[in-house]
Design an enzyme around this catalytic site. Structure first.
Site, PDB file in Angstrom:
ATOM      1  N   GLU A  93       0.811  -1.228   0.000  1.00 19.60           N
ATOM      2  CA  GLU A  93       0.000   0.000   0.000  1.00 19.60           C
ATOM      3  C   GLU A  93       0.844   1.278   0.000  1.00 19.60           C
ATOM      4  O   GLU A  93       0.489   2.255  -0.660  1.00 19.60           O
ATOM      5  CB  GLU A  93      -0.941   0.020   1.218  1.00 19.60           C
ATOM      6  CG  GLU A  93      -0.254  -0.365   2.511  1.00 19.60           C
ATOM      7  CD  GLU A  93      -0.881   0.240   3.775  1.00 19.60           C
ATOM      8  OE1 GLU A  93      -0.616  -0.272   4.857  1.00 19.60           O
ATOM      9  OE2 GLU A  93      -1.598   1.262   3.665  1.00 19.60           O
ATOM     10  N   THR A 112       2.828  -8.161  -0.756  1.00 20.00           N
ATOM     11  CA  THR A 112       2.822  -8.123   0.710  1.00 20.00           C
ATOM     12  C   THR A 112       2.423  -9.490   1.251  1.00 20.00           C
ATOM     13  O   THR A 112       1.505 -10.120   0.712  1.00 20.00           O
ATOM     14  CB  THR A 112       1.870  -7.070   1.319  1.00 20.00           C
ATOM     15  OG1 THR A 112       1.668  -7.380   2.701  1.00 20.00           O
ATOM     16  CG2 THR A 112       0.514  -7.012   0.668  1.00 20.00           C
ATOM     17  N   ILE A 113       3.099  -9.916   2.298  1.00 24.74           N
ATOM     18  CA  ILE A 113       2.693 -11.200   2.888  1.00 24.74           C
ATOM     19  C   ILE A 113       1.325 -11.041   3.542  1.00 24.74           C
ATOM     20  O   ILE A 113       0.618 -12.005   3.738  1.00 24.74           O
ATOM     21  CB  ILE A 113       3.717 -11.748   3.912  1.00 24.74           C
ATOM     22  CG1 ILE A 113       3.848 -10.835   5.131  1.00 24.74           C
ATOM     23  CG2 ILE A 113       5.050 -12.014   3.277  1.00 24.74           C
ATOM     24  CD1 ILE A 113       4.466 -11.531   6.331  1.00 24.74           C
ATOM     25  N   ASP A 114       0.956  -9.795   3.887  1.00 22.03           N
ATOM     26  CA  ASP A 114      -0.308  -9.569   4.606  1.00 22.03           C
ATOM     27  C   ASP A 114      -1.549  -9.764   3.727  1.00 22.03           C
ATOM     28  O   ASP A 114      -2.651  -9.906   4.244  1.00 22.03           O
ATOM     29  CB  ASP A 114      -0.350  -8.138   5.177  1.00 22.03           C
ATOM     30  CG  ASP A 114       0.607  -7.951   6.337  1.00 22.03           C
ATOM     31  OD1 ASP A 114       1.332  -8.912   6.671  1.00 22.03           O
ATOM     32  OD2 ASP A 114       0.622  -6.855   6.931  1.00 22.03           O
ATOM     33  N   GLU A 130      -0.833  -9.902  14.772  1.00 21.27           N
ATOM     34  CA  GLU A 130      -0.166  -8.827  15.542  1.00 21.27           C
ATOM     35  C   GLU A 130      -1.027  -7.569  15.691  1.00 21.27           C
ATOM     36  O   GLU A 130      -0.890  -6.821  16.654  1.00 21.27           O
ATOM     37  CB  GLU A 130       1.163  -8.453  14.878  1.00 21.27           C
ATOM     38  CG  GLU A 130       0.942  -7.903  13.472  1.00 21.27           C
ATOM     39  CD  GLU A 130       2.179  -7.480  12.723  1.00 21.27           C
ATOM     40  OE1 GLU A 130       3.254  -7.426  13.316  1.00 21.27           O
ATOM     41  OE2 GLU A 130       2.041  -7.201  11.516  1.00 21.27           O
ATOM     42  N   ARG A 156       1.983 -21.106  26.768  1.00 23.71           N
ATOM     43  CA  ARG A 156       3.251 -20.614  26.223  1.00 23.71           C
ATOM     44  C   ARG A 156       2.961 -19.775  24.974  1.00 23.71           C
ATOM     45  O   ARG A 156       1.956 -19.999  24.300  1.00 23.71           O
ATOM     46  CB  ARG A 156       4.166 -21.781  25.833  1.00 23.71           C
ATOM     47  CG  ARG A 156       4.670 -22.581  27.012  1.00 23.71           C
ATOM     48  CD  ARG A 156       5.707 -21.803  27.819  1.00 23.71           C
ATOM     49  NE  ARG A 156       6.332 -22.629  28.831  1.00 23.71           N
ATOM     50  CZ  ARG A 156       5.883 -22.783  30.076  1.00 23.71           C
ATOM     51  NH1 ARG A 156       4.778 -22.155  30.460  1.00 23.71           N
ATOM     52  NH2 ARG A 156       6.515 -23.564  30.932  1.00 23.71           N
ATOM     53  N   ARG A 169       8.585 -13.870   6.658  1.00 23.92           N
ATOM     54  CA  ARG A 169       8.933 -13.107   5.450  1.00 23.92           C
ATOM     55  C   ARG A 169      10.184 -13.628   4.762  1.00 23.92           C
ATOM     56  O   ARG A 169      10.502 -13.194   3.653  1.00 23.92           O
ATOM     57  CB  ARG A 169       9.145 -11.625   5.823  1.00 23.92           C
ATOM     58  CG  ARG A 169       7.874 -10.892   6.033  1.00 23.92           C
ATOM     59  CD  ARG A 169       7.902  -9.435   5.667  1.00 23.92           C
ATOM     60  NE  ARG A 169       9.103  -8.710   5.897  1.00 23.92           N
ATOM     61  CZ  ARG A 169       9.176  -7.559   6.568  1.00 23.92           C
ATOM     62  NH1 ARG A 169       8.087  -7.063   7.121  1.00 23.92           N
ATOM     63  NH2 ARG A 169      10.293  -6.910   6.677  1.00 23.92           N
TER      64      ARG A 169
HETATM   65  O1  F6P Z   1       4.987  -6.513   5.241  1.00 19.76           O
HETATM   66  C1  F6P Z   1       3.993  -6.209   6.161  1.00 19.76           C
HETATM   67  C2  F6P Z   1       4.478  -6.578   7.521  1.00 19.76           C
HETATM   68  O2  F6P Z   1       4.869  -7.897   7.426  1.00 19.76           O
HETATM   69  C3  F6P Z   1       3.475  -6.361   8.641  1.00 19.76           C
HETATM   70  O3  F6P Z   1       2.660  -7.457   8.898  1.00 19.76           O
HETATM   71  C4  F6P Z   1       4.372  -6.031   9.798  1.00 19.76           C
HETATM   72  O4  F6P Z   1       3.719  -5.243  10.749  1.00 19.76           O
HETATM   73  C5  F6P Z   1       5.478  -5.290   9.156  1.00 19.76           C
HETATM   74  O5  F6P Z   1       5.602  -5.797   7.865  1.00 19.76           O
HETATM   75  C6  F6P Z   1       6.786  -5.353   9.920  1.00 19.76           C
HETATM   76  O6  F6P Z   1       7.810  -4.913   9.098  1.00 19.76           O
HETATM   77  P1  F6P Z   1       9.251  -4.390   9.549  1.00 19.76           P
HETATM   78  O7  F6P Z   1       9.642  -5.134  10.771  1.00 19.76           O
HETATM   79  O8  F6P Z   1      10.097  -4.686   8.361  1.00 19.76           O
HETATM   80  O9  F6P Z   1       9.124  -2.925   9.793  1.00 19.76           O
END
Ligand code: F6P
Length: 340
Positions: A102, A124-126, A221, A265, A274
């Site tokens: 984005e 994007t993996i998201d 997250e 845990r 990633r």
């Molecule tokens: O690419 C998106 C993402 O994987 C999000 O899910 C995550 O919050 C973010 O990247 C974290 O990226 P970085 O640690 O590289 O800033």
């Protein structure tokens, strides 16, 4: 023509497949390709590398990006936009392929409206980019998480524990839902639906009353409790206004243990999701997107983005694709919750 190419934002598996796709097809048609290093930073600093057949040989199975990446935003730099425009010209670029999510594509959309000849590729993996059914990188991330959940199952079962797994997904629960369904998670928590801790604990208690002595809870997250905000690792904003998320898994694990008395845990998967080699799906999608990006340039369709719709790779407007995020399809979440 000299075609520029850059990768911006968080890296993901499949970026090199796109780069290879663009370079191979462009060179076949007699063009030159110039890699801009570290995303938009490469355009602002004129940090470039020539990409020929040798540069892309053997990169298909490699994770990350041979061009490097960063979260540089030309609109946040002094004179950034003018520098980008001037450098585009002085580097002799006839067109540019921007590969990103984005943020990177949001910049591409604006620069394209400002007259630069740019096409986009969604990454994007998201999987939260509007305008495409899937982004590459998502399938690899989901498969990594699924394997981790499988592994957590055996240790959870051996110790009669609850395992909370925190996965990526800043605004959307795509990774959590897909990996949770594939891994047989007993509860999945996503950013789209605030966490109701009593509901989570009651579901886990019921499961244990049914005779199960362990459970797996997947949490994105970006998920948050009804009355609170997202959990942060750092409040500092990056150039696109994002904070660093993280920590919801630990808070959730603590609460579950307190409220249910089941030993719990927590595993935070983080950047494992990633890294590494892309799946076949992501290699194929990345390759198709790369070739499509080149075709868009050839057809003069600037301001457009390669996109997967069903089985077809089509093109959509960069502006529309970056106007809003694609959150999780809630029908899928309903399906997942049949198994909670
Ligand atoms: O690419 C998106 C993402 O994987 C999000 O899910 C995550 O919050 C973010 O990247 C974290 O990226 P970085 O640690 O590289 O800033």
């Amino acid at each position: 023509m000299k075609i520029g190419i850059l990768t911006g934002g968080g890296d993901c598996p499949g970026l090199n497949s796109v780069i290879r796709g663009v370079v191979r097809k462009a060179i076949l048609d007699g063009h030159e390709v110039l890699g801009l290093r570290y995303g938009w930073k490469g355009l602002l600093d004129k940090d470039t590398v020539n990409l020929d057949l040798r540069s892309v040989s053997g990169i298909l199975p490699k994770g990350g990006t041979i061009l490097g990446t960063s979260r540089t935003n030309p609109y946040k730099k002094e004179n950034g936009v003018n520098t980008a425009k001037e450098n585009f010209k002085s580097l002799g670029l006839g067109a540019l392929v921007a590969i990103g999510g984005e943020d990177t594509l949001g910049v591409a959309a604006k620069l394209s409206q400002d007259g630069l000849k740019i096409v986009g590729v969604p990454k994007t993996i998201d999987n939260d980019l509007e305008g495409t059914d899937f982004t590459f990188g998502f399938d690899t991330a989901v498969n990594i998480v699924m394997e981790c959940i499988d592994r957590l199952h055996t240790t959870a079962e051996s110790h009669n524990r609850i395992m909370v797994v925190e996965v990526m997904g800043r605004h959307a629960g795509w990774i959590a839902a897909y990996s949770g369904i594939a891994g047989g998670a007993d509860y999945i928590l996503i950013p789209e639906i605030p966490i109701d801790i009593e509901k989570v604990c009651s579901s886990l208690r019921k499961r244990h009353e049914r005779g199960k002595n362990f459970s797996i809870v997947v949490v994105a997250e970006g998920a948050f409790f009804k009355e609170e905000n997202v959990c942060l690792q750092e409040k500092k904003l990056d150039e696109f206004g994002h904070v660093r998320l993280g920590g919801i898994g630990h808070t959730l694990g603590r609460l579950i243990e307190e409220k249910t008395s089941f030993e719990t845990r927590v595993t935070v998967l983080g950047h494992i999701q990633r890294g590494g080699s892309p799946t076949a799906f992501d290699r194929v999608l990345g390759t198709r997107f790369g070739v499509k990006a080149y075709d868009l340039i050839k057809e003069g369709k600037f301001g457009r983005m390669a996109s997967l719709k069903g089985k077809e790779v089509i093109d959509v407007s960069l502006e529309e694709a970056t106007a809003k995020l694609k959150t999780l399809d809630l029908d899928l979440y309903e399906l997942a919750s049949i198994f909670f």
